[in-house]
Design a protein around this motif. Sequence first.
Motif, PDB file in Angstrom:
ATOM      1  N   UNK A  90      61.483  81.242  28.504  1.00 22.41           N
ATOM      2  CA  UNK A  90      62.356  80.867  29.627  1.00 22.41           C
ATOM      3  C   UNK A  90      62.390  79.352  29.799  1.00 22.41           C
ATOM      4  N   UNK A  91      61.226  78.697  29.617  1.00 30.59           N
ATOM      5  CA  UNK A  91      61.179  77.240  29.747  1.00 30.59           C
ATOM      6  C   UNK A  91      62.048  76.575  28.669  1.00 30.59           C
ATOM      7  N   UNK A  92      61.970  77.084  27.456  1.00 28.39           N
ATOM      8  CA  UNK A  92      62.772  76.515  26.371  1.00 28.39           C
ATOM      9  C   UNK A  92      64.261  76.722  26.628  1.00 28.39           C
ATOM     10  N   UNK A  93      64.625  77.892  27.162  1.00 28.62           N
ATOM     11  CA  UNK A  93      66.032  78.153  27.450  1.00 28.62           C
ATOM     12  C   UNK A  93      66.547  77.228  28.546  1.00 28.62           C
ATOM     13  N   UNK A  94      65.707  76.962  29.557  1.00 31.52           N
ATOM     14  CA  UNK A  94      66.112  76.040  30.626  1.00 31.52           C
ATOM     15  C   UNK A  94      66.349  74.644  30.062  1.00 31.52           C
ATOM     16  N   UNK A  95      65.442  74.202  29.182  1.00 33.43           N
ATOM     17  CA  UNK A  95      65.597  72.876  28.573  1.00 33.43           C
ATOM     18  C   UNK A  95      66.862  72.820  27.731  1.00 33.43           C
ATOM     19  N   UNK A  96      67.136  73.877  26.955  1.00 29.93           N
ATOM     20  CA  UNK A  96      68.325  73.897  26.112  1.00 29.93           C
ATOM     21  C   UNK A  96      69.597  73.883  26.949  1.00 29.93           C
ATOM     22  N   UNK A  97      69.618  74.665  28.028  1.00 32.87           N
ATOM     23  CA  UNK A  97      70.811  74.681  28.882  1.00 32.87           C
ATOM     24  C   UNK A  97      71.023  73.327  29.546  1.00 32.87           C
ATOM     25  N   UNK A  98      69.934  72.713  29.992  1.00 34.56           N
ATOM     26  CA  UNK A  98      70.058  71.397  30.625  1.00 34.56           C
ATOM     27  C   UNK A  98      70.560  70.363  29.620  1.00 34.56           C
ATOM     28  N   UNK A  99      70.039  70.429  28.401  1.00 38.84           N
ATOM     29  CA  UNK A  99      70.484  69.497  27.362  1.00 38.84           C
ATOM     30  C   UNK A  99      71.961  69.702  27.057  1.00 38.84           C
ATOM     31  N   UNK A 100      72.385  70.958  26.972  1.00 37.53           N
ATOM     32  CA  UNK A 100      73.790  71.233  26.669  1.00 37.53           C
ATOM     33  C   UNK A 100      74.697  70.725  27.785  1.00 37.53           C
ATOM     34  N   UNK A 101      74.305  70.935  29.042  1.00 38.99           N
ATOM     35  CA  UNK A 101      75.136  70.450  30.150  1.00 38.99           C
ATOM     36  C   UNK A 101      75.254  68.931  30.117  1.00 38.99           C
ATOM     37  N   UNK A 102      74.140  68.261  29.818  1.00 36.28           N
ATOM     38  CA  UNK A 102      74.170  66.800  29.758  1.00 36.28           C
ATOM     39  C   UNK A 102      75.092  66.317  28.647  1.00 36.28           C
ATOM     40  N   UNK A 103      74.968  66.924  27.470  1.00 36.99           N
ATOM     41  CA  UNK A 103      75.785  66.490  26.346  1.00 36.99           C
ATOM     42  C   UNK A 103      77.257  66.803  26.599  1.00 36.99           C
ATOM     43  N   UNK A 104      77.539  67.945  27.166  1.00 39.26           N
ATOM     44  CA  UNK A 104      78.938  68.286  27.476  1.00 39.26           C
ATOM     45  C   UNK A 104      79.536  67.282  28.459  1.00 39.26           C
ATOM     46  N   UNK A 105      78.722  66.781  29.376  1.00 35.65           N
ATOM     47  CA  UNK A 105      79.232  65.776  30.318  1.00 35.65           C
ATOM     48  C   UNK A 105      79.503  64.445  29.637  1.00 35.65           C
ATOM     49  N   UNK A 106      78.884  64.233  28.449  1.00 34.30           N
ATOM     50  CA  UNK A 106      79.087  62.984  27.710  1.00 34.30           C
ATOM     51  C   UNK A 106      80.244  63.062  26.720  1.00 34.30           C
ATOM     52  N   UNK A 107      80.817  64.222  26.508  1.00 33.59           N
ATOM     53  CA  UNK A 107      81.908  64.345  25.541  1.00 33.59           C
ATOM     54  C   UNK A 107      83.108  63.463  25.879  1.00 33.59           C
ATOM     55  N   UNK A 108      83.529  63.354  27.154  1.00 33.99           N
ATOM     56  CA  UNK A 108      84.632  62.426  27.455  1.00 33.99           C
ATOM     57  C   UNK A 108      84.292  60.980  27.086  1.00 33.99           C
ATOM     58  N   UNK A 109      83.023  60.602  27.194  1.00 32.56           N
ATOM     59  CA  UNK A 109      82.610  59.255  26.800  1.00 32.56           C
ATOM     60  C   UNK A 109      82.785  59.078  25.300  1.00 32.56           C
TER      61      UNK A 109
END
Length: 209
Positions: A90-109
């Motif tokens: 569960x901890x790894x999944x939380x980290x992966x989801x958080x990483x994905x959200x961060x990277x998706x927010x950087x796609x417009x950049x």
Amino acid sequence: MASEEEIVAAEIVENGTSAEPESAETEPIEAVVPVTPANLGIELPEDHDEAIEVLTDAVATARSAADRYLDDLQRLAADYENYRKRVQRDREEVVERSTQRLIESLLPVLDSFDQAFAHEAQTSGEEKLLAGVRGTFHQLMDVLGKEGLEMVPGAGERFDPTVHEAVSGGGDGELIVAQELRRGYTLKDRVIRPALVAVAAQEDAEDDT
């Protein structure tokens, strides 16, 4: 042949205490309470055979209880191991989801960088500025690449509907990517945004070249 329980019971009846292995060197122990049937709460009949039978039953009952306790402990250990693995997952999944959200927010950049690279520099000052922008872009991609971000192959590649989204073009036969309209990305082999592309039949693309 007498069972192990019966042997133990006979030794208790004859000696009045539980048998203990002899040792060449023994350390003095203070306040040692001898193990006797009375201390164990067992009332022995006067008849020798009946006493052995009572003690045999008591030993068998104690061993059965010990086996149940061991089973309970083993189940508890297995449950804890499963819980530990589930928490880690569960901890790894939380980290992966958080990483994905961060990277998706950087796609417009990242799209802004691509738009800047599409313009050709007209002066030496613009060339220097563009070189600095490219350096910043590559540094950012290096950081994101360590998190598993990769670019989807674009122009000239075989059209792959799992990573490409065709918005124009077409043709018969095998299709290839004729033009990349917006870059796509994968994160740890999962598509987080398909590339927007124009496609063409492979023969038509070769004729254009």
